[in-house]
Write an enzyme that holds these catalytic residues in place. Sequence first.
Site, PDB file in Angstrom:
ATOM      1  N   LEU A  39       0.839  -1.212   0.000  1.00  0.00           N
ATOM      2  CA  LEU A  39       0.000   0.000   0.000  1.00  0.00           C
ATOM      3  C   LEU A  39       0.868   1.253   0.000  1.00  0.00           C
ATOM      4  CD1 LEU A  39      -2.976  -1.009   2.362  1.00  0.00           C
ATOM      5  CD2 LEU A  39      -2.849  -1.100  -0.134  1.00  0.00           C
ATOM      6  N   THR A 127       7.466  -5.455 -18.631  1.00  0.00           N
ATOM      7  CA  THR A 127       6.990  -4.378 -19.494  1.00  0.00           C
ATOM      8  C   THR A 127       7.747  -4.302 -20.821  1.00  0.00           C
ATOM      9  OG1 THR A 127       6.958  -1.966 -19.649  1.00  0.00           O
ATOM     10  CG2 THR A 127       8.550  -2.869 -18.153  1.00  0.00           C
ATOM     11  N   ASP A 128       7.102  -3.731 -21.826  1.00  0.00           N
ATOM     12  CA  ASP A 128       7.787  -3.516 -23.113  1.00  0.00           C
ATOM     13  C   ASP A 128       8.908  -2.490 -22.984  1.00  0.00           C
ATOM     14  OD1 ASP A 128       6.233  -1.201 -22.804  1.00  0.00           O
ATOM     15  OD2 ASP A 128       5.241  -1.357 -24.750  1.00  0.00           O
ATOM     16  N   GLU A 129       8.896  -1.714 -21.894  1.00  0.00           N
ATOM     17  CA  GLU A 129       9.916  -0.661 -21.743  1.00  0.00           C
ATOM     18  C   GLU A 129      11.325  -1.219 -21.623  1.00  0.00           C
ATOM     19  OE1 GLU A 129       9.488   2.750 -19.461  1.00  0.00           O
ATOM     20  OE2 GLU A 129       7.321   2.881 -19.701  1.00  0.00           O
ATOM     21  N   TYR A 151      13.326   3.483 -14.298  1.00  0.00           N
ATOM     22  CA  TYR A 151      12.251   2.505 -14.080  1.00  0.00           C
ATOM     23  C   TYR A 151      12.499   1.254 -14.913  1.00  0.00           C
ATOM     24  CZ  TYR A 151       7.867   0.134 -15.273  1.00  0.00           C
ATOM     25  OH  TYR A 151       6.914  -0.830 -15.543  1.00  0.00           O
ATOM     26  N   LYS A 155      13.231  -2.724 -13.967  1.00  0.00           N
ATOM     27  CA  LYS A 155      12.434  -3.870 -14.425  1.00  0.00           C
ATOM     28  C   LYS A 155      13.329  -4.902 -15.117  1.00  0.00           C
ATOM     29  CE  LYS A 155       8.561  -4.458 -14.151  1.00  0.00           C
ATOM     30  NZ  LYS A 155       7.733  -5.049 -13.054  1.00  0.00           N
TER      31      LYS A 155
HETATM   32  P1  NAD Z   1       0.702   0.357  -9.846  1.00  0.00           P
HETATM   33  O1  NAD Z   1       1.739   1.366  -9.550  1.00  0.00           O
HETATM   34  O2  NAD Z   1      -0.687   0.793 -10.108  1.00  0.00           O
HETATM   35  O3  NAD Z   1       0.634  -0.725  -8.668  1.00  0.00           O
HETATM   36  C1  NAD Z   1       1.768  -1.233  -8.041  1.00  0.00           C
HETATM   37  C2  NAD Z   1       1.325  -1.904  -6.746  1.00  0.00           C
HETATM   38  O4  NAD Z   1       2.472  -2.487  -6.123  1.00  0.00           O
HETATM   39  C3  NAD Z   1       0.719  -0.924  -5.727  1.00  0.00           C
HETATM   40  O5  NAD Z   1      -0.459  -1.470  -5.182  1.00  0.00           O
HETATM   41  C4  NAD Z   1       1.791  -0.799  -4.653  1.00  0.00           C
HETATM   42  O6  NAD Z   1       1.272  -0.536  -3.362  1.00  0.00           O
HETATM   43  C5  NAD Z   1       2.447  -2.167  -4.738  1.00  0.00           C
HETATM   44  N1  NAD Z   1       3.830  -2.182  -4.241  1.00  0.00           N
HETATM   45  C6  NAD Z   1       4.820  -1.307  -4.520  1.00  0.00           C
HETATM   46  N2  NAD Z   1       5.952  -1.631  -3.866  1.00  0.00           N
HETATM   47  C7  NAD Z   1       5.665  -2.767  -3.185  1.00  0.00           C
HETATM   48  C8  NAD Z   1       6.415  -3.621  -2.335  1.00  0.00           C
HETATM   49  N3  NAD Z   1       7.694  -3.383  -2.046  1.00  0.00           N
HETATM   50  N4  NAD Z   1       5.808  -4.715  -1.816  1.00  0.00           N
HETATM   51  C9  NAD Z   1       4.507  -4.976  -2.083  1.00  0.00           C
HETATM   52  N5  NAD Z   1       3.739  -4.195  -2.852  1.00  0.00           N
HETATM   53  C10 NAD Z   1       4.319  -3.114  -3.401  1.00  0.00           C
HETATM   54  O7  NAD Z   1       1.280  -0.493 -11.063  1.00  0.00           O
HETATM   55  P2  NAD Z   1       0.556  -1.185 -12.310  1.00  0.00           P
HETATM   56  O8  NAD Z   1       0.440  -0.199 -13.393  1.00  0.00           O
HETATM   57  O9  NAD Z   1      -0.625  -1.922 -11.820  1.00  0.00           O
HETATM   58  O10 NAD Z   1       1.692  -2.212 -12.736  1.00  0.00           O
HETATM   59  C11 NAD Z   1       1.715  -3.530 -12.220  1.00  0.00           C
HETATM   60  C12 NAD Z   1       2.868  -4.289 -12.843  1.00  0.00           C
HETATM   61  O11 NAD Z   1       2.721  -4.307 -14.264  1.00  0.00           O
HETATM   62  C13 NAD Z   1       4.236  -3.652 -12.583  1.00  0.00           C
HETATM   63  O12 NAD Z   1       5.158  -4.677 -12.367  1.00  0.00           O
HETATM   64  C14 NAD Z   1       4.558  -2.901 -13.870  1.00  0.00           C
HETATM   65  O13 NAD Z   1       5.931  -2.811 -14.086  1.00  0.00           O
HETATM   66  C15 NAD Z   1       3.891  -3.803 -14.895  1.00  0.00           C
HETATM   67  N6  NAD Z   1       3.449  -3.120 -16.128  1.00  0.00           N
HETATM   68  C16 NAD Z   1       2.590  -2.056 -16.088  1.00  0.00           C
HETATM   69  C17 NAD Z   1       2.148  -1.478 -17.269  1.00  0.00           C
HETATM   70  C18 NAD Z   1       1.181  -0.328 -17.293  1.00  0.00           C
HETATM   71  O14 NAD Z   1       0.905   0.218 -18.370  1.00  0.00           O
HETATM   72  N7  NAD Z   1       0.596   0.081 -16.173  1.00  0.00           N
HETATM   73  C19 NAD Z   1       2.613  -1.966 -18.495  1.00  0.00           C
HETATM   74  C20 NAD Z   1       3.507  -3.044 -18.498  1.00  0.00           C
HETATM   75  C21 NAD Z   1       3.895  -3.620 -17.309  1.00  0.00           C
HETATM   76  O1  TDX Z   2       1.576  14.143 -18.098  1.00  0.00           O
HETATM   77  C1  TDX Z   2       1.954  13.359 -18.975  1.00  0.00           C
HETATM   78  N1  TDX Z   2       2.114  13.842 -20.251  1.00  0.00           N
HETATM   79  C2  TDX Z   2       2.543  13.052 -21.286  1.00  0.00           C
HETATM   80  O2  TDX Z   2       2.682  13.537 -22.422  1.00  0.00           O
HETATM   81  C3  TDX Z   2       2.232  11.969 -18.719  1.00  0.00           C
HETATM   82  C4  TDX Z   2       2.070  11.414 -17.330  1.00  0.00           C
HETATM   83  C5  TDX Z   2       2.668  11.199 -19.767  1.00  0.00           C
HETATM   84  N2  TDX Z   2       2.833  11.710 -21.004  1.00  0.00           N
HETATM   85  C6  TDX Z   2       3.323  10.827 -22.095  1.00  0.00           C
HETATM   86  C7  TDX Z   2       4.601  10.096 -21.772  1.00  0.00           C
HETATM   87  C8  TDX Z   2       4.449   8.802 -22.539  1.00  0.00           C
HETATM   88  O3  TDX Z   2       4.900   8.983 -23.872  1.00  0.00           O
HETATM   89  O4  TDX Z   2       2.335   9.813 -22.278  1.00  0.00           O
HETATM   90  C9  TDX Z   2       2.942   8.548 -22.543  1.00  0.00           C
HETATM   91  C10 TDX Z   2       2.498   7.564 -21.483  1.00  0.00           C
HETATM   92  O5  TDX Z   2       3.061   7.980 -20.248  1.00  0.00           O
HETATM   93  P1  TDX Z   2       2.848   7.141 -18.880  1.00  0.00           P
HETATM   94  O6  TDX Z   2       1.396   6.953 -18.623  1.00  0.00           O
HETATM   95  O7  TDX Z   2       3.673   7.761 -17.834  1.00  0.00           O
HETATM   96  O8  TDX Z   2       3.393   5.696 -19.322  1.00  0.00           O
HETATM   97  P2  TDX Z   2       4.822   5.213 -19.849  1.00  0.00           P
HETATM   98  O9  TDX Z   2       5.897   6.125 -19.485  1.00  0.00           O
HETATM   99  O10 TDX Z   2       4.661   4.847 -21.299  1.00  0.00           O
HETATM  100  O11 TDX Z   2       4.970   3.871 -18.971  1.00  0.00           O
HETATM  101  C11 TDX Z   2       3.824   2.998 -18.769  1.00  0.00           C
HETATM  102  O12 TDX Z   2       3.867   1.904 -19.626  1.00  0.00           O
HETATM  103  C12 TDX Z   2       4.814   0.917 -19.356  1.00  0.00           C
HETATM  104  C13 TDX Z   2       3.698   2.560 -17.313  1.00  0.00           C
HETATM  105  O13 TDX Z   2       3.649   3.674 -16.464  1.00  0.00           O
HETATM  106  C14 TDX Z   2       4.797   1.620 -16.958  1.00  0.00           C
HETATM  107  O14 TDX Z   2       4.624   1.153 -15.633  1.00  0.00           O
HETATM  108  C15 TDX Z   2       4.750   0.476 -17.909  1.00  0.00           C
HETATM  109  O15 TDX Z   2       5.779  -0.433 -17.661  1.00  0.00           O
END
Ligand code: NAD
Ligand code: TDX
Length: 345
Positions: A39, A127-129, A151, A155
């Site tokens: 959390l 992630t694709d990143e 970040y 990963k």
């Molecule tokens: P998020 O930031 O919404 O959620 C992360 C969760 O992990 C939170 O609930 C946080 O409290 C918990 N957390 C953080 N540190 C922790 C710790 N030390 N121990 C236990 N819990 C912890 O993230 P998300 O967007 O749901 O991403 C989830 C996973 O998917 C991540 O591994 C992220 O790298 C991966 N991912 C996300 C995206 C995206 O677009 N959101 C895309 C590709 C991969």
């Molecule tokens: O305020 C903004 N303005 C803007 O132009 C924000 C927050 C983002 N952006 C742009 C940056 C990126 O090109 O939008 C795109 C998406 O940004 P984010 O939502 O921050 O995502 P990104 O950086 O692509 O990373 C996300 O995808 C891969 C997730 O946050 C990661 O956790 C995941 O692994």
Amino acid sequence: MKFFRSVLITGGAGFIGSNFVHYLLKNYPECKITVLDALTYAGNLENLSSVLDDSRVTFIKGSICDPPLVSKAIKGSEAVFNFAAETHVDRSIEEAGSFIQTDVFGTYTLLRQALESGVERFIQISTDEVYGSASDRAFREDSPLKPGNPYSASKCGGDLMSLAFRNTYQAPVVITRSSNNFGPYQHVEKFIPLFITNTIEGKDLPLYGDGMHQRDWIYVDDNCSAIAMVALKGELGAVYNIGAGESRPNLLVAERILDLLGAPKTRIVFIEDRKGHDRVYAMDAKRIRKLGWKPEWDFDRALEQTVKWYCNNREWWESVKSGAFREYYEKHYSKKLKEGKSRGA
Ligand code: NAD
Ligand code: TDX
């Protein structure tokens, strides 16, 4: 196909993790779920409020970096899904210590405990990143890792540790690398929720750089079905790219959000670019398609659904925006917005 009887979901109070909990309860009702989540600012128990009283769900507050707690949480689980991570690129550019701690050391701690407890599957959510910015070709699972920010470097650390555990100890690891998710319960710091909620509030939309950076969007439900499929059918030691092939420039996504909410394009403000901003993410997802997975949602329908969700769940995001996020927003955006240029200006 029969699913696991009991699973540990770390990071289950975050965006994708909580969607995955809801997905499993709906699609595999026999499955018992333990959620371990620290959390942090990104975790929100509200995401799970409708299921916390469900006898199939146990919630444990704590970190994946804490071995005794992880050992307790993992007991009896047949599979582990590691969603827990620090996830916001902008925050990692400010300070990356917590990213290294959770995304690398936390993954290592979890892998060790998983090995000791003898789980059948360890699904590392990545992630694709990790591939960095795509130039002329979509990345395959064997493309080199070229992280472009702290970040994604963290990963990579988690992914490499998982693969090393497979090689060294035969840990039952599989990795999913998905493209950008969107949908319900996504934190307002991320692009789509920030732009939807700012539009609703009558605020400007801070678009980085020239707005022509491209992301490949996937609706979160489709990522959940892909993850479940990889857990069941994925080859141990393999990596699976997950993408829906819905790549578009950020500017077009911002304009679509404004259209859906009936707001003018002049609300877009081009601001100073993110440092080290990856230009394009693009993945080849043939390997998971071969397992029989395909996305159910196209981008436009999923975006409409997401906009509706944020309109209908104002309390959820207003409470996030009125907390510590307000300070973060001021610090990160205020000056840049003042110096930015409005679309059409
Ligand atoms: P998020 O930031 O919404 O959620 C992360 C969760 O992990 C939170 O609930 C946080 O409290 C918990 N957390 C953080 N540190 C922790 C710790 N030390 N121990 C236990 N819990 C912890 O993230 P998300 O967007 O749901 O991403 C989830 C996973 O998917 C991540 O591994 C992220 O790298 C991966 N991912 C996300 C995206 C995206 O677009 N959101 C895309 C590709 C991969
Ligand atoms: O305020 C903004 N303005 C803007 O132009 C924000 C927050 C983002 N952006 C742009 C940056 C990126 O090109 O939008 C795109 C998406 O940004 P984010 O939502 O921050 O995502 P990104 O950086 O692509 O990373 C996300 O995808 C891969 C997730 O946050 C990661 O956790 C995941 O692994």
